[in-house]
Write an enzyme that holds these catalytic residues in place. Structure first.
Site, PDB file in Angstrom:
ATOM      1  N   LEU A 132       1.036  -1.533   0.449  1.00 35.86           N
ATOM      2  CA  LEU A 132      -0.025   0.167   0.030  1.00 35.86           C
ATOM      3  C   LEU A 132       0.862   1.185  -0.037  1.00 35.86           C
ATOM      4  O   LEU A 132       2.712   1.337   0.352  1.00 35.86           O
ATOM      5  CB  LEU A 132      -1.198   0.426   1.568  1.00 35.86           C
ATOM      6  CG  LEU A 132      -1.816  -1.010   1.420  1.00 35.86           C
ATOM      7  CD1 LEU A 132      -3.214  -1.131   3.332  1.00 35.86           C
ATOM      8  CD2 LEU A 132      -3.010  -0.899   0.410  1.00 35.86           C
ATOM      9  N   ASP A 133       0.282   2.224  -0.817  1.00 31.29           N
ATOM     10  CA  ASP A 133       1.248   3.400  -0.736  1.00 31.29           C
ATOM     11  C   ASP A 133       1.179   3.928   0.822  1.00 31.29           C
ATOM     12  O   ASP A 133       0.719   3.419   1.673  1.00 31.29           O
ATOM     13  CB  ASP A 133       0.777   4.808  -1.495  1.00 31.29           C
ATOM     14  CG  ASP A 133       0.051   3.718  -2.940  1.00 31.29           C
ATOM     15  OD1 ASP A 133       1.552   3.971  -3.162  1.00 31.29           O
ATOM     16  OD2 ASP A 133      -0.593   4.825  -3.504  1.00 31.29           O
ATOM     17  N   LYS A 134       2.774   4.495   1.041  1.00 32.47           N
ATOM     18  CA  LYS A 134       2.759   5.326   2.316  1.00 32.47           C
ATOM     19  C   LYS A 134       1.454   5.855   3.119  1.00 32.47           C
ATOM     20  O   LYS A 134       0.997   6.143   4.220  1.00 32.47           O
ATOM     21  CB  LYS A 134       3.912   6.181   1.761  1.00 32.47           C
ATOM     22  CG  LYS A 134       4.425   6.668   3.382  1.00 32.47           C
ATOM     23  CD  LYS A 134       5.776   7.470   3.772  1.00 32.47           C
ATOM     24  CE  LYS A 134       6.031   7.777   4.837  1.00 32.47           C
ATOM     25  NZ  LYS A 134       7.691   8.306   4.530  1.00 32.47           N
TER      26      LYS A 134
END
Ligand code: URA
Length: 226
Positions: free
Chosen positions: A103-105
């Site tokens: 998942l993106d930050k």
């Protein structure tokens, strides 16, 4: 059947030398009988350390509720990472634990963690058609025509040639929606909305295939059956 020093070190309990010391100290049992040698062979499910069975001797699968600003990376150079939220022994396992996809930050929500490479492969393979659901908020009012645009299966993202597979969009509020995808392309949700002129302001995954986040608190994890 494997050597008990190998079993213990591969499950993150310590080095093989430490395992040998625990055998001499009488802390290791096999089927309730004290182990006598570090190279003794055993079925990992029958081994105990200080009377406790080994942690997931046949492999581990867990779900983590990823908080904002944590990266899905083993690198410590990128600030906080999700592995800081997990038991240290998991990282000492060989193979070590890793996330199934990323998942993106700045995305929150459900991420699976495992030491089973086959599972990572199965769930992240382009052939996998597992549904993932994201709660999205965008910067302006959603036009219902986006539902059809995402559902058609002909949306081509910038610098790609292959259209995205049909995705199900449910508009849940003026600027909020639930998007269900079967793919996992790089930044896919943000890029799909960007293609329609929206900026994603928050992104939260609630479902990955059969698993749903439910009421697991942010930053916490729980075991899943393999
Ligand atoms: N799509 C994105 O754009 N980001 C994520 O983190 C997951 C899916």
């Amino acid at each position: 059947m494997r050597r008990i020093d190998q079993i213990l070190s591969s499950l993150g309990y310590g080095t093989r030398r430490e395992a040998a010391a625990w055998v001499s100290e009488g802390r290791i049992h096999i089927n309730g009988v004290p182990a006598t040698r570090a190279d003794q062979k055993a079925d990992p499910t029958t081994v105990t350390v200080d009377g406790k069975p080994l942690d997931h001797p046949n492999g581990l699968l867990a779900m983590l509720h990823k908080p904002l600003d944590y990266s899905c990376t083993h690198s410590e150079a990128e600030g906080a990472n999700i592995y800081e939220l997990l038991p240290e022994t998991w990282l000492d396992r060989k193979p070590t634990v890793t996330s199934i996809g990323r998942l993106d930050k700045d995305t929150t929500g459900l991420i699976l963690i495992t030491d089973q490479g086959s599972l990572v492969h199965r769930y992240t393979s382009p052939k996998s058609d597992l549904e993932k659901t994201y709660q999205v908020t965008v910067d302006k009012e959603l036009d219902p025509t986006v539902i059809e645009t995402f559902a058609r299966g002909d949306l081509i993202l910038r610098s790609e040639t292959k259209p995205c597979l049909p995705a199900h969009l449910e508009i849940t509020g003026p600027r909020s929606a639930a998007l269900t995808l079967t793919e996992g392309r790089y930044h896919q949700v943000r890029r799909m909305f960007a293609s329609q002129g929206y900026h994603v302001e928050s992104l939260h995954r609630t479902r990955f295939g059969p698993y749903t986040l439910d009421d697991l608190p942010e930053g916490e994890w729980k075991y899943l059956d393999l």
